[in-house]
Design a protein around this motif. Structure first.
Motif, short mmCIF file in Angstrom:
data_model
loop_
_atom_site.label_atom_id
_atom_site.label_comp_id
_atom_site.label_asym_id
_atom_site.label_seq_id
_atom_site.Cartn_x
_atom_site.Cartn_y
_atom_site.Cartn_z
N ILE A 97 0.84 -1.20 0.00
CA ILE A 97 0.00 0.00 0.00
C ILE A 97 0.87 1.24 0.00
CG2 ILE A 97 -1.71 1.30 1.34
CD1 ILE A 97 -2.74 -1.41 2.39
N ASN A 98 1.98 1.18 0.71
CA ASN A 98 2.91 2.31 0.81
C ASN A 98 4.03 2.20 -0.21
OD1 ASN A 98 3.68 4.74 2.01
ND2 ASN A 98 5.08 3.73 3.43
N ALA B 239 -0.56 7.75 0.52
CA ALA B 239 -0.13 6.35 0.61
C ALA B 239 0.43 6.05 1.99
CB ALA B 239 0.91 6.05 -0.47
N ASN B 240 1.20 6.99 2.56
CA ASN B 240 1.71 6.81 3.93
C ASN B 240 0.57 6.67 4.91
OD1 ASN B 240 4.28 9.33 3.31
ND2 ASN B 240 4.22 7.18 2.76
N LYS B 241 -0.42 7.56 4.81
CA LYS B 241 -1.54 7.52 5.74
C LYS B 241 -2.33 6.22 5.61
CE LYS B 241 -2.33 12.55 5.89
NZ LYS B 241 -3.29 13.63 5.58
N ALA B 242 -2.57 5.81 4.36
CA ALA B 242 -3.36 4.60 4.14
C ALA B 242 -2.65 3.37 4.69
CB ALA B 242 -3.64 4.43 2.65
N ALA B 243 -1.33 3.29 4.49
CA ALA B 243 -0.57 2.14 4.97
C ALA B 243 -0.55 2.09 6.49
CB ALA B 243 0.85 2.19 4.42
N ILE B 244 -0.35 3.25 7.12
CA ILE B 244 -0.35 3.30 8.59
C ILE B 244 -1.73 2.94 9.14
CG2 ILE B 244 -0.11 4.84 10.57
CD1 ILE B 244 2.03 6.34 8.98
N ASP C 93 -9.20 2.78 1.96
CA ASP C 93 -7.98 3.59 1.85
C ASP C 93 -6.82 2.79 1.28
OD1 ASP C 93 -9.33 5.73 2.87
OD2 ASP C 93 -8.67 5.43 4.92
N ALA C 94 -6.92 1.46 1.32
CA ALA C 94 -5.85 0.64 0.76
C ALA C 94 -5.74 0.79 -0.75
CB ALA C 94 -6.08 -0.83 1.12
#
Length: 663
Positions: free
Chosen positions: A150-151, A159-164, A244-245
């Motif tokens: 995802i990131n 992408a950072n936010k979705a992965a976290i 979000d993924a």
């Protein structure tokens, strides 16, 4: 041979991660071929299981031996594992092949292909494990790989936010799963599937105390395992990471949503059917959560505008069907829908990727349109995938989705009928948003950038061939496998699934009213026709209706995803951040620890040196005053000590002797 199925994707990962610099684009061949050979071996194993009805177990050696905890590296290949192996390796092979063109211009192609192979490897570890701890290794592995994929474009903030977000939400489910494993070991003194599943009937009347409450240990284990499954399979409450993924590359979405991560929760429930069958309370709860998830996700997908998010919410909705099928003790039907869903959902995601790739990475459906003649093959693939998704007769989705609803009604229980009606209404919404997607992307007038529309074209064979295979599977795989998986009298599942006799409902579906069998199909047809006519001929009327105050409230509620993100952000996340800053950070980290730690030492030394500097003033009067003051303090202290240790009579005698001697 069986162990090679697991080992080959790992070798593909090593080829890309360690030798990617030397192999270059050759990594595409090594990773794709490794997964392809794993698929061939999975097919051989599958036919062996069908013909001989065997269950293979491979023990590599001991892993953990601590007191009474014995855990081996042991792999189980039974009928449930064999069908999951085919689903995972088949979809993964096509995604690998598809990615070689979709990502060919990305400078980090070798890293991407390595991550895909690692993802496949951990999923194979999960489904072939013969104990809970080894399963948990694969469980955490797919979570790690989902974060990495995802990131993948890590320079993008979203992408950072979705992965976290995906990592943290799944950690919630993993926490409950770990608690479930602790309770299993505490109760059965083992984590091996065979031992635990054999002993479960003996512990149905075994209770433990949680505070002041008396809880059946089997119910507690089932609830904890299901809460863990909710995180991976994105059930309502822990679903927020799934849409979000979509920030990852489209092949990642196809792999996560179709065959790997999100199906892990359903697989866990099916694998632990030996436990869940002895907890009617947990099964009722699973049915309730699955039905609500199917309805929630179907309504939320109605007005989403990102093409991948619409398909993501359809995944969430279909997972709800699988979960409440397992809650109704129809594990075979749930796994059947899982395998069918993998094919048409991979077709939808890869078809969406073909569209996005053709129009220069545009994902907003309102800015595309008019691609029916420009991308005819992608259009055909998306139509077949959408019809299979909505359960159109004689396509793959029809043979499992309708059976789930019929099983729900044939239970003749409150939870069964609740699941049936919510599932039927969800079928209407699914048909509506699937038709809306097709209309906005292919049938409507072009609404996007002229350059993107003019230059749109189909991909090469590396993108179209996977679509073609998935298209064929979406048409016929359900018909070909229905008798094997859910046919009356089929012994395919053997001892891999367990259903108590009074919970078996496959025969009962033949005796329900014809109306309730046809109702989901009628609602599906209504959803398709209403969406087509609404967006083709009455779009202005629809716009005017949305301006009504009451309709606007409903529209905002649905389009903003039932305000789950808002509730989490304002009630949980923000309060946690505030408490973490004002209490943990300021009062403990910066307060207690640092004041008694480094800041405390520095401040003490500084204050001491300032006091010494004050005493060393160079003034004779200050020195005399300090000396006199110190002598006075000393005399007072000495007199106090002396009077405290010497009695008054001795003091008077001492003074008289002193005066007499002086005279």
């Amino acid at each position: 041979m069986s162990f090679l199925i697991i080992l080959l994707p790992l070798l593909g990962f090593f080829s890309g991660s360690f030798f990617g610099r030397f192999l270059g684009r050759g990594v595409c061949y090594t990773t794709t071929l490794s997964v392809f050979f794993s698929l061939l071996l999975s097919l051989i194993l599958f036919f062996d299981v069908i013909q001989n009805g065997v269950c293979y177990k491979i023990i590599l050696g001991s892993w953990i031996v601590v007191d009474t905890l014995f855990v081996d590296w042991c792999f189980c290949f039974d009928s449930l594992t064999s069908i999951m192996l085919i689903v995972v390796t088949f979809i993964s092979t096509l995604v690998h092949l598809y990615s070689t063109e979709y990502m060919e211009n990305d400078p980090h192609l070798t890293r991407f292909m390595s991550y895909l192979s690692l993802f496949t490897f951990f999923m194979l570890i999960l489904i072939t494990a013969n104990n809970f701890l080894q399963m948990f290794v694969g469980w955490e592995g797919v979570g790690l790989c989902s974060y990495l994929l995802i990131n993948f474009w890590f320079t993008r903030i979203q992408a950072n936010k979705a992965a976290i977000k995906a990592m943290l939400v799944n950690r919630v489910g993993d926490f409950f799963l770990l608690l479930g494993l602790f309770v299993i070991f505490f109760t059965f003194n083992s984590l091996d599937y065979d031992v635990v599943f054999t002993l479960v009937p003996l512990f149905t009347q075994y209770y433990i105390l949680l505070g002041t409450y008396k809880v059946c240990v089997i119910d507690l284990i089932c609830f904890l395992l299901f809460l863990g499954a909710m995180g991976k399979s994105a059930q309502i409450g822990l679903h927020v990471w799934l849409p979000d993924a979509m920030e990852g590359p489209t092949p990642v979405s196809a792999l996560i949503h179709a065959a790997t991560m999100v199906t892990a929760g359903v697989f866990l429930i099916a694998r632990c059917s030996f436990i869940f069958e002895f907890s009617p309370l947990a099964l009722s709860f699973i049915t309730l959560i699955g039905a609500v998830t199917a309805f929630f996700a179907a309504t939320t997908g109605l007005f989403q505008n990102d093409i991948k998010r619409v398909i993501a919410y359809s995944t969430c909705s279909q997972l709800g069907y699988m979960v409440f099928a397992c809650g109704l003790s129809s594990y075979d039907v749930g796994v059947f829908h899982l395998s069918n869903h993998a094919f048409f959902k991979a077709l939808l995601f890869l078809g969406a990727g073909s569209v996005i790739h053709a129009v220069s990475d545009e994902q907003d459906m309102r800015r595309i349109g008019g691609l029916q003649r420009i991308l005819p093959f992608s259009y055909a693939a998306m139509v077949i995938g959408s019809l299979a998704l909505v359960g159109f007769p004689f396509l793959t989705g029809f043979y499992s989705k309708d059976v789930i609803l019929e099983v729900a009604y044939s239970k003749f229980t409150t939870f069964g009928h609740f699941a049936y009606f919510l599932g039927s209404i969800s079928a209407f919404f699914t048909a509506f948003y699937s038709t809306r997607l097709l209309h906005l992307v292919f049938l409507s007038n072009p609404n996007g950038n002229r350059v993107n529309i003019v230059n749109a074209h189909e991909g090469s064979w590396r993108m179209t061939f996977p679509l073609f295979l998935l298209l064929l599977c979406s048409i016929g795989i359900g018909y070909l496998t229905q008798d094997l998986f859910i046919g009356v009298g089929s012994n395919f599942w053997g001892f891999s699934l367990f259903i108590l006799p009074h919970n078996y409902a496959t025969v009962d579906i033949e005796f329900i009213s014809l109306f309730y069998k046809l109702l989901p199909f009628l609602l599906t047809i209504c959803g398709i026709t209403s969406a087509y006519f609404l967006y083709s001929f009455s779009l202005s009327t629809f716009f005017n209706v949305k301006q009504l105050e009451f309709v606007k409230l409903i529209y905002n509620f649905i389009s903003r995803k039932w305000f789950f993100d808002k509730l989490y952000n304002e009630l949980i996340t923000q309060n946690l951040l505030n408490s973490a800053y004002y209490f943990s950070y300021k009062n403990i980290d910066r307060g207690l620890i640092e004041n008694f730690g480094p800041f405390g030492i520095v401040n003490t030394l500084k204050n001491s040196t300032d006091f010494i500097k004050f005493l060393q003033s160079g003034s004779i009067f200050q020195y005399l005053f300090s000396f006199s003051f110190a002598i006075g303090i000393f005399i007072v202290w000495a007199f106090h000590i002396f009077t405290a240790t010497v009695s008054l009579e001795l003091l008077i005698l001492f003074l008289l002797i002193f005066l007499f001697c002086e005279d």
